[in-house]
Design a protein around this motif. Structure first.
Motif, mmCIF file in Angstrom:
data_model
loop_
_atom_site.group_PDB
_atom_site.id
_atom_site.type_symbol
_atom_site.label_atom_id
_atom_site.label_comp_id
_atom_site.label_asym_id
_atom_site.label_seq_id
_atom_site.Cartn_x
_atom_site.Cartn_y
_atom_site.Cartn_z
ATOM 1 N N PHE A 60 -8.681 -11.902 -9.244
ATOM 2 C CA PHE A 60 -8.459 -10.565 -8.697
ATOM 3 C C PHE A 60 -7.315 -9.808 -9.368
ATOM 4 C CE2 PHE A 60 -10.477 -13.071 -5.384
ATOM 5 C CZ PHE A 60 -11.485 -12.227 -4.947
ATOM 6 N N GLY A 61 -6.658 -10.400 -10.343
ATOM 7 C CA GLY A 61 -5.633 -9.674 -11.066
ATOM 8 C C GLY A 61 -4.231 -9.944 -10.552
ATOM 9 N N THR A 62 -3.257 -9.522 -11.361
ATOM 10 C CA THR A 62 -1.861 -9.788 -11.022
ATOM 11 C C THR A 62 -1.353 -8.893 -9.902
ATOM 12 O OG1 THR A 62 -1.220 -8.273 -12.787
ATOM 13 C CG2 THR A 62 -1.302 -10.619 -13.318
ATOM 14 N N GLY A 63 -2.000 -7.733 -9.670
ATOM 15 C CA GLY A 63 -1.564 -6.862 -8.587
ATOM 16 C C GLY A 63 -1.715 -7.522 -7.233
ATOM 17 N N ILE A 64 -2.877 -8.129 -6.990
ATOM 18 C CA ILE A 64 -3.110 -8.828 -5.728
ATOM 19 C C ILE A 64 -2.330 -10.132 -5.693
ATOM 20 C CG2 ILE A 64 -4.897 -9.999 -4.357
ATOM 21 C CD1 ILE A 64 -6.821 -7.821 -5.192
ATOM 22 N N GLN A 65 -2.162 -10.765 -6.857
ATOM 23 C CA GLN A 65 -1.349 -11.975 -6.900
ATOM 24 C C GLN A 65 0.081 -11.689 -6.434
ATOM 25 O OE1 GLN A 65 0.290 -12.887 -10.576
ATOM 26 N NE2 GLN A 65 0.435 -15.104 -10.299
ATOM 27 N N SER A 66 0.590 -10.501 -6.731
ATOM 28 C CA SER A 66 1.961 -10.159 -6.339
ATOM 29 C C SER A 66 2.130 -10.166 -4.824
ATOM 30 C CB SER A 66 2.336 -8.794 -6.899
ATOM 31 O OG SER A 66 1.515 -7.775 -6.356
ATOM 32 N N SER A 496 5.547 -3.835 -11.621
ATOM 33 C CA SER A 496 6.098 -2.758 -10.809
ATOM 34 C C SER A 496 5.915 -3.046 -9.334
ATOM 35 C CB SER A 496 5.422 -1.435 -11.191
ATOM 36 O OG SER A 496 4.017 -1.522 -11.016
ATOM 37 N N SER A 497 4.810 -3.713 -8.969
ATOM 38 C CA SER A 497 4.561 -4.021 -7.558
ATOM 39 C C SER A 497 5.603 -4.983 -7.013
ATOM 40 C CB SER A 497 3.155 -4.611 -7.394
ATOM 41 O OG SER A 497 2.177 -3.701 -7.828
ATOM 42 N N ASN A 498 5.888 -6.057 -7.748
ATOM 43 C CA ASN A 498 6.859 -7.042 -7.281
ATOM 44 C C ASN A 498 8.216 -6.398 -7.020
ATOM 45 O OD1 ASN A 498 5.106 -9.239 -7.391
ATOM 46 N ND2 ASN A 498 5.524 -9.604 -9.547
#
Length: 619
Positions: A60-66, A496-498
């Motif tokens: 699902f990508g690094t955005g959801i992983q964050s 940027s999310s983290n």
């Protein structure tokens, strides 16, 4: 290979000529480095949810992983806070209550306190208890739970003695509170610094970013096929995110003046609507809290009346983000900025909702119409142990928030998945599978963590409940993500999310300082329960403790607290901050110059290669 072997032989020959002490020192250093590397490698295998988070990143990508990394961060933080509060507050009280280790405790006689202020009869159920009553007490924190170590009223020990050692529980209670707040602040700042570094890396030139991902993004140590697939998908999501951001930047650059005026006018109108929605939410929470408290004082309330503020806050927290999600799409922002703007609006709404709830409670706690009430300093008739009342409200918010998350997953997400999968109706197919809302889910855990920070002073074991709650939520969200959600149509960058998640969490922590500061320093402490019943406020234990110290140490502490020390200290801190800012700018300038030199070098090489090629073609 021959050169490496030759270099190794030279190093070994140099070592032979060293003294025995230096040889042992070099060998010990190598052994220590090897042990540290082995420990680091082993700890990576033992790290909580490591495999699950890597799997989520690939699918699902690094955005959801964050989001899941953020959830793991809060599980660790709450567990440490629980250990701190349990070790310094709960455990000494339990040892004193049951006389373990032959220790004793002393209750200091109440000083200058009216007898009517000290009456506190907890609502503990006696005799036969119906299951409904037991369940109501479990969900609301009343009855049998009110007299347990979960709430403030249980801690009535003033001083504990173990042989000749004296343990000041009121001071330990207050210092543990300051300790978990300082620990949370430090941990968030450390995490934010790491996220800020990642932001600087991803803030580089996009062409360089593409080159880094394409030519240097692959981990050649990967040997497992599944791990390779996950890494491949992760890089694919990162490239999709870069391309999406470039497309939006080009779209923004091509806007005409007419389009800009239309968008800015539309955004102003939407912000007016947002303010109106927030005002309605706050007024609803205030009226629900006042009605619940008045009804609780007039008659024995049922579970719905007790949970009315929590229900209204949860409804507001559910409806308002949906409105904000719809409105933010009309403002034509980038996906990353959409998440940030919606998160800021929803965080303000949720934190201000908690503030309205606490303000409503404090206005009733502080309301005194008679001289007997004014002698106590608070409404002793309705709130003989007001700290436990506030702790129960925080406990109810925590429990109801968890029930809501669980119910939404079971009764909304999974039925929607079944309808979309097995029903070909056009409206159902138009709705489709849901995307995993990063901002909504992050908002839920930031809201719950703020409740935990505020409520821990009034309910010392609340961090244990938060730890268990977030541990279960991880698996609930993981199952929901894998089985009911689809990958996001507009990918979001994780770096940027983290950083932004931790920044918003820092806002929640700063907000928690305000009600805790008011409760500790301004509102009179209960005279019928708790460790601070002999003090006018909870903070009053600090000056009394300082007065018991040696004169020299008192003078040092007074000097540190004076303006003569505070002003120069503030000036020095500001100078250091400006120095490090200037140093960071200088380093950034050097890096930019080195990049320009590398670009010039590459152009010179290309020019030279082109000239050589032309010379070979036309000798």
């Amino acid at each position: 290979m021959a050169a490496k072997r030759r270099l190794r032989d030279i190093q070994q020959a140099d070592i032979k000529h060293l003294s025995g002490w230096k040889q042992w020192k070099i060998a010990s250093s190598k052994s220590l480095k090897k042990v540290l590397n082995d420990i680091k490698e082993l700890s990576s295998y033992l790290e909580l949810w490591q495999h699950d988070i890597h799997s989520i990143e690939g699918k699902f990508g690094t955005g959801i992983q964050s989001y899941f990394l953020f959830l793991r961060f809060l599980v660790r933080l709450n567990f440490i806070i629980f250990i701190l509060m349990f070790g310094f507050v709960t455990l000494p009280s339990i040892l004193s209550k049951y006389g373990i280790l032959n220790n004793s405790f002393a209750k200091i006689p109440l000083k200058n306190i009216e007898p009517h202020c000290t009456v506190y009869i907890p609502s503990d159920n006696k005799g036969l208890v119906y299951f409904y009553t037991y369940l109501k007490d479990l969900l609301s924190g009343t009855g049998f739970l009110e007299v347990t170590s979960l709430f403030y009223g249980y801690y009535t020990v003033d001083t504990e003695w173990l042989s000749v050692l004296r343990y000041n529980l009121p001071l330990a209670y207050l210092l543990a509170t300051f300790g978990y707040l300082a620990l949370s602040l430090l941990w968030i700042i450390i995490g934010s610094v790491e996220g800020f570094k990642q932001n600087l890396v991803h803030g580089e030139d996009q062409f360089q970013s593409y080159c880094n991902k394409v030519f240097a993004g692959w981990d050649f140590c990967i040997t497992d096929l599944n791990a390779a697939r996950l890494k491949h998908r992760s890089l694919q999501y990162e490239l999709q995110t870069d391309l999406e951001e470039e497309r939006l930047k080009r779209k923004i650059a091509d806007r005409t003046m007419k389009e800009k005026l239309r968008i800015y006018s539309w955004r102003i109108l939407i912000n007016i609507i947002v303010i109106a929605v927030l005002s309605g939410c706050f007024y609803s929470i205030y009226r629900a809290t006042v009605f619940s408290q008045e009804s609780s004082n007039d008659f024995q309330p049922n579970l719905i009346v007790q949970y009315l503020p929590s229900i209204v806050i949860t409804l507001v927290n559910f409806i308002a983000p949906q409105i904000f999600s719809f409105l933010v799409r009309l403002e034509d922002y980038s996906p990353a900025f959409e998440i940030r703007l919606k998160l800021i609006r929803c965080v303000f709404m949720r934190l201000a909702g908690i503030g309205v709830l606490l303000f409503s409670l404090w206005s009733q706690i502080s309301y005194c119409a008679t001289d007997k009430c004014k002698a106590c300093g608070y409404n002793y008739e309705l709130y003989p142990c007001w700290e436990s009342e506030v702790g129960q409200e925080m406990y109810k918010l925590m429990i109801f928030d968890f029930i809501t998350i669980l119910a939404m997953t079971l009764f909304v997400d999974f039925p929607r998945k079944l309808l979309v999968t097995h029903w070909s109706c056009k409206p159902v197919q138009w709705c489709g599978l849901q995307e995993f809302g990063i901002s909504d889910n992050v908002l839920d855990i930031i809201y719950g963590q703020t409740i935990c920070w505020i409520g821990t002073f009034f309910s010392p074991l609340l961090p244990a409940i938060a730890t268990i709650k977030y541990f279960i939520i991880f698996y609930i969200k993981k199952i929901s993500l894998i089985h009911t959600c689809k990958p996001a149509a507009r990918p979001v960058r994780a770096s940027s999310s983290n950083f932004f998640f931790l920044l918003v969490l820092l806002i929640g922590l700063v907000f928690a300082f305000i009600p805790l500061g008011i409760s500790i320093a301004h509102i009179p402490s209960s005279k019928a329960c708790g460790p601070f019943r002999n003090f006018n406020t909870s903070w009053a234990v600090v000056p009394e403790t300082v007065l018991g110290l040696p004169t020299g140490l008192q003078q040092v502490l007074h000097g540190i607290a004076s303006e003569a020390f505070a002003v120069p200290f503030f000036v020095v801190v500001c100078l250091l901050m400006f120095y490090f800012i200037a140093l960071a700018r200088a380093h950034k300038r050097v890096v930019e110059q080195l990049r320009e030199q590398l670009v010039m070098e590459s152009r010179d090489k290309q020019f030279l290669i082109r000239k050589i090629t032309e010379a070979q073609r036309h000798p």
